[in-house]
Design a protein around this motif. Structure first.
Motif, PDB file in Angstrom:
ATOM      1  N   ALA A 102       0.833  -1.217   0.000  1.00 42.70           N
ATOM      2  CA  ALA A 102       0.000   0.000   0.000  1.00 42.70           C
ATOM      3  C   ALA A 102       0.861   1.259   0.000  1.00 42.70           C
ATOM      4  O   ALA A 102       0.519   2.259  -0.625  1.00 42.70           O
ATOM      5  CB  ALA A 102      -0.936  -0.008   1.207  1.00 42.70           C
ATOM      6  N   ARG A 103       1.993   1.208   0.693  1.00 35.29           N
ATOM      7  CA  ARG A 103       2.891   2.374   0.772  1.00 35.29           C
ATOM      8  C   ARG A 103       3.464   2.702  -0.611  1.00 35.29           C
ATOM      9  O   ARG A 103       3.554   3.857  -1.007  1.00 35.29           O
ATOM     10  CB  ARG A 103       4.006   2.045   1.760  1.00 35.29           C
ATOM     11  CG  ARG A 103       5.035   3.146   1.982  1.00 35.29           C
ATOM     12  CD  ARG A 103       5.913   2.697   3.142  1.00 35.29           C
ATOM     13  NE  ARG A 103       7.060   3.572   3.325  1.00 35.29           N
ATOM     14  CZ  ARG A 103       8.292   3.298   2.922  1.00 35.29           C
ATOM     15  NH1 ARG A 103       8.530   2.171   2.257  1.00 35.29           N
ATOM     16  NH2 ARG A 103       9.280   4.125   3.151  1.00 35.29           N
ATOM     17  N   ILE A 104       3.834   1.672  -1.359  1.00 36.82           N
ATOM     18  CA  ILE A 104       4.339   1.865  -2.729  1.00 36.82           C
ATOM     19  C   ILE A 104       3.197   2.359  -3.630  1.00 36.82           C
ATOM     20  O   ILE A 104       3.343   3.321  -4.386  1.00 36.82           O
ATOM     21  CB  ILE A 104       4.919   0.536  -3.297  1.00 36.82           C
ATOM     22  CG1 ILE A 104       5.971  -0.067  -2.371  1.00 36.82           C
ATOM     23  CG2 ILE A 104       5.442   0.730  -4.723  1.00 36.82           C
ATOM     24  CD1 ILE A 104       7.317   0.560  -2.356  1.00 36.82           C
ATOM     25  N   ALA A 105       2.034   1.692  -3.535  1.00 37.26           N
ATOM     26  CA  ALA A 105       0.886   2.007  -4.407  1.00 37.26           C
ATOM     27  C   ALA A 105       0.397   3.440  -4.235  1.00 37.26           C
ATOM     28  O   ALA A 105      -0.208   4.013  -5.150  1.00 37.26           O
ATOM     29  CB  ALA A 105      -0.257   1.041  -4.129  1.00 37.26           C
ATOM     30  N   ALA A 106       0.670   4.055  -3.086  1.00 40.05           N
ATOM     31  CA  ALA A 106       0.233   5.432  -2.828  1.00 40.05           C
ATOM     32  C   ALA A 106       0.869   6.430  -3.805  1.00 40.05           C
ATOM     33  O   ALA A 106       0.426   7.582  -3.901  1.00 40.05           O
ATOM     34  CB  ALA A 106       0.562   5.826  -1.390  1.00 40.05           C
ATOM     35  N   LEU A 107       1.861   5.988  -4.566  1.00 41.37           N
ATOM     36  CA  LEU A 107       2.528   6.875  -5.534  1.00 41.37           C
ATOM     37  C   LEU A 107       1.801   6.963  -6.881  1.00 41.37           C
ATOM     38  O   LEU A 107       2.218   7.719  -7.757  1.00 41.37           O
ATOM     39  CB  LEU A 107       3.973   6.408  -5.775  1.00 41.37           C
ATOM     40  CG  LEU A 107       4.945   6.583  -4.603  1.00 41.37           C
ATOM     41  CD1 LEU A 107       6.250   5.851  -4.876  1.00 41.37           C
ATOM     42  CD2 LEU A 107       5.206   8.067  -4.329  1.00 41.37           C
ATOM     43  N   VAL A 108       0.717   6.208  -7.054  1.00 39.84           N
ATOM     44  CA  VAL A 108       0.009   6.214  -8.348  1.00 39.84           C
ATOM     45  C   VAL A 108      -0.394   7.633  -8.797  1.00 39.84           C
ATOM     46  O   VAL A 108      -0.190   7.984  -9.963  1.00 39.84           O
ATOM     47  CB  VAL A 108      -1.219   5.264  -8.331  1.00 39.84           C
ATOM     48  CG1 VAL A 108      -2.109   5.490  -9.552  1.00 39.84           C
ATOM     49  CG2 VAL A 108      -0.760   3.821  -8.282  1.00 39.84           C
ATOM     50  N   PRO A 109      -0.963   8.491  -7.911  1.00 34.87           N
ATOM     51  CA  PRO A 109      -1.332   9.838  -8.365  1.00 34.87           C
ATOM     52  C   PRO A 109      -0.152  10.637  -8.939  1.00 34.87           C
ATOM     53  O   PRO A 109      -0.332  11.458  -9.842  1.00 34.87           O
ATOM     54  CB  PRO A 109      -1.878  10.521  -7.096  1.00 34.87           C
ATOM     55  CG  PRO A 109      -2.330   9.388  -6.237  1.00 34.87           C
ATOM     56  CD  PRO A 109      -1.381   8.261  -6.511  1.00 34.87           C
ATOM     57  N   VAL A 110       1.055  10.368  -8.430  1.00 36.62           N
ATOM     58  CA  VAL A 110       2.255  11.053  -8.944  1.00 36.62           C
ATOM     59  C   VAL A 110       2.523  10.604 -10.381  1.00 36.62           C
ATOM     60  O   VAL A 110       2.860  11.413 -11.250  1.00 36.62           O
ATOM     61  CB  VAL A 110       3.494  10.757  -8.049  1.00 36.62           C
ATOM     62  CG1 VAL A 110       4.729  11.463  -8.577  1.00 36.62           C
ATOM     63  CG2 VAL A 110       3.222  11.136  -6.603  1.00 36.62           C
ATOM     64  N   VAL A 111       2.348   9.307 -10.644  1.00 38.75           N
ATOM     65  CA  VAL A 111       2.559   8.766 -11.997  1.00 38.75           C
ATOM     66  C   VAL A 111       1.533   9.372 -12.954  1.00 38.75           C
ATOM     67  O   VAL A 111       1.862   9.775 -14.076  1.00 38.75           O
ATOM     68  CB  VAL A 111       2.463   7.219 -12.001  1.00 38.75           C
ATOM     69  CG1 VAL A 111       2.822   6.668 -13.384  1.00 38.75           C
ATOM     70  CG2 VAL A 111       3.376   6.618 -10.936  1.00 38.75           C
ATOM     71  N   VAL A 112       0.278   9.472 -12.496  1.00 35.51           N
ATOM     72  CA  VAL A 112      -0.786  10.065 -13.324  1.00 35.51           C
ATOM     73  C   VAL A 112      -0.461  11.530 -13.629  1.00 35.51           C
ATOM     74  O   VAL A 112      -0.596  11.980 -14.778  1.00 35.51           O
ATOM     75  CB  VAL A 112      -2.163   9.939 -12.624  1.00 35.51           C
ATOM     76  CG1 VAL A 112      -3.239  10.704 -13.393  1.00 35.51           C
ATOM     77  CG2 VAL A 112      -2.566   8.471 -12.497  1.00 35.51           C
ATOM     78  N   SER A 113       0.005  12.272 -12.637  1.00 35.17           N
ATOM     79  CA  SER A 113       0.366  13.689 -12.849  1.00 35.17           C
ATOM     80  C   SER A 113       1.459  13.830 -13.902  1.00 35.17           C
ATOM     81  O   SER A 113       1.404  14.720 -14.748  1.00 35.17           O
ATOM     82  CB  SER A 113       0.860  14.326 -11.534  1.00 35.17           C
ATOM     83  OG  SER A 113      -0.172  14.369 -10.599  1.00 35.17           O
ATOM     84  N   CYS A 114       2.457  12.950 -13.853  1.00 34.56           N
ATOM     85  CA  CYS A 114       3.540  12.996 -14.850  1.00 34.56           C
ATOM     86  C   CYS A 114       3.019  12.680 -16.255  1.00 34.56           C
ATOM     87  O   CYS A 114       3.407  13.329 -17.231  1.00 34.56           O
ATOM     88  CB  CYS A 114       4.646  12.010 -14.486  1.00 34.56           C
ATOM     89  SG  CYS A 114       5.626  12.514 -13.079  1.00 34.56           S
ATOM     90  N   ALA A 115       2.143  11.695 -16.344  1.00 37.50           N
ATOM     91  CA  ALA A 115       1.567  11.332 -17.643  1.00 37.50           C
ATOM     92  C   ALA A 115       0.750  12.497 -18.194  1.00 37.50           C
ATOM     93  O   ALA A 115       0.812  12.810 -19.390  1.00 37.50           O
ATOM     94  CB  ALA A 115       0.705  10.083 -17.511  1.00 37.50           C
TER      95      ALA A 115
END
Length: 345
Positions: free
Chosen positions: A229-242
């Motif tokens: 869950a701690r790793i998965a919390a970074l998904v919004p950052v990946v979306v922002s970069c995309a």
């Protein structure tokens, strides 16, 4: 006569419990016995008499004792908040993550059977099943796609055949999950840092998000606590970069979309949900943080578009009720079917 009126009164006052036991949290809701025989007649909103939440109840994550105690805690709290006791319960459905095999079902059944009087109907399912029921208001038909920290697709035919795809955890290839997306982004940052891959906006965005000053520090951050869950919390950052035009982030999300759509199509094919001509209608219930609408890069919508290309009769549903209510509605619809099957109205 007295016993018949007592039976009628207890049915009128009786309640249904639904439990959603996830890897992150466990929720129990208490519903009145709904006086309808058809899920299409259900009241909106669904009346909830009591609700309780606690931590993880996946025995694979926290062990049997802690999982059992959590389930007992939320059941007792939800009943207490509803002003009811165990004798009022007519049926309970528990949708618990980690229930992947009949032996898992039997284990949870044995824990719960000791709590309730012997006449209470108890149903134990995987948490994906109750997520499906939350979109179909208790009916098990169609396919559910869950994409949060992990991901799974699960489907049922009208006559009860079932199939699943993915859901084996990140080590075994759940690349469409939040963990899969974020771990690939972290890998891309490390590759860019040591010259094995192209430069990416992910580097600065992720460092800023984690309050780190160099990619080298990501190694320490990752292994200090490698919980999914701690790793998965970074998904919004990946979306922002995309959304900002980063090609690497875009490729990571596009790959996740392909994986998630593939999980659904695998289930649809195995169960022939779309019929012989592959144009039949069936619900596809979409659940989980990864599938929730973002600004421009909307993972859920992209997955739906791919599914509709393959199966034009698919009906995407984003549930209006939480999975715990789906569990209670599944228990309700099952006892209704059993009552009708026994010749009662």
């Amino acid at each position: 006569m007295g016993s018949e009126s007592e039976e009628r009164r207890s049915a009128e006052e009786g309640v249904i419990l639904g439990v959603d036991g996830g890897t992150t949290s466990t929720v129990c809701v208490c519903l009145p016995l709904l006086p309808f025989s058809d899920h299409r007649q259900l009241p909106d909103p669904i009346p909830v008499l009591g609700r309780a939440a606690a931590g993880c109840s996946n025995h694979n994550s926290v062990g049997e004792t802690a999982a059992r105690e959590t389930l007992e805690q939320v059941i007792n709290e939800a009943l207490s908040r509803a002003g009811k006791n165990l004798s009022a319960v007519l049926a309970i459905c528990l949708g618990v993550s980690g229930v992947n095999h009949p032996s898992d079902q039997e284990r949870v059944l044995n824990w719960i059977r000791n709590i309730f009087p012997c006449n209470v109907k108890i149903y134990v399912q995987n948490d994906a099943v109750v997520a499906l029921a939350s979109g179909t208001m208790g009916r098990l038909h169609g396919c559910v796609l869950i994409a949060g920290t992990g991901c799974i697709a699960y489907g049922f035919t009208e006559d009860g055949k079932e199939a699943r795809s993915a859901g084996a955890g990140p080590v075994l290839g759940d690349w469409g999950s939040g963990y899969g997306i974020a771990s690939r982004a972290l890998t891309a940052v490390m590759k860019a840092h040591d010259g094995r891959g192209p430069a990416t906006m992910l580097t600065n965005f992720i460092l800023q998000s984690l309050d780190l000053s160099s990619p080298d520090e990501i190694i320490g951050w990752t292994y200090a606590d490698s919980s999914w869950a701690r790793i998965a919390a970074l998904v919004p950052v990946v979306v922002s970069c995309a959304e900002a035009g980063d090609q690497i982030a875009d490729e990571i999300l596009s790959n996740a979309v392909q994986e998630l759509a593939l999980s659904v199509t695998a289930v649809v094919q195995r169960l022939h949900l779309a019929g012989e001509d592959e144009k039949g209608t069936f619900p596809v219930v979409m659940v989980g943080g990864v599938l929730e609408a973002n600004k421009r890069w909307d993972i859920g919508n992209e997955v739906i578009n791919l599914i509709l290309k393959a199966y034009p009769g698919a009906c995407p549903i984003r549930p209006k009720v939480e999975p715990a209510i789906g569990a209670a509605l599944f228990a309700w619809s099952t006892i209704m079917k059993e009552t009708e099957g026994n010749g009662h109205r």
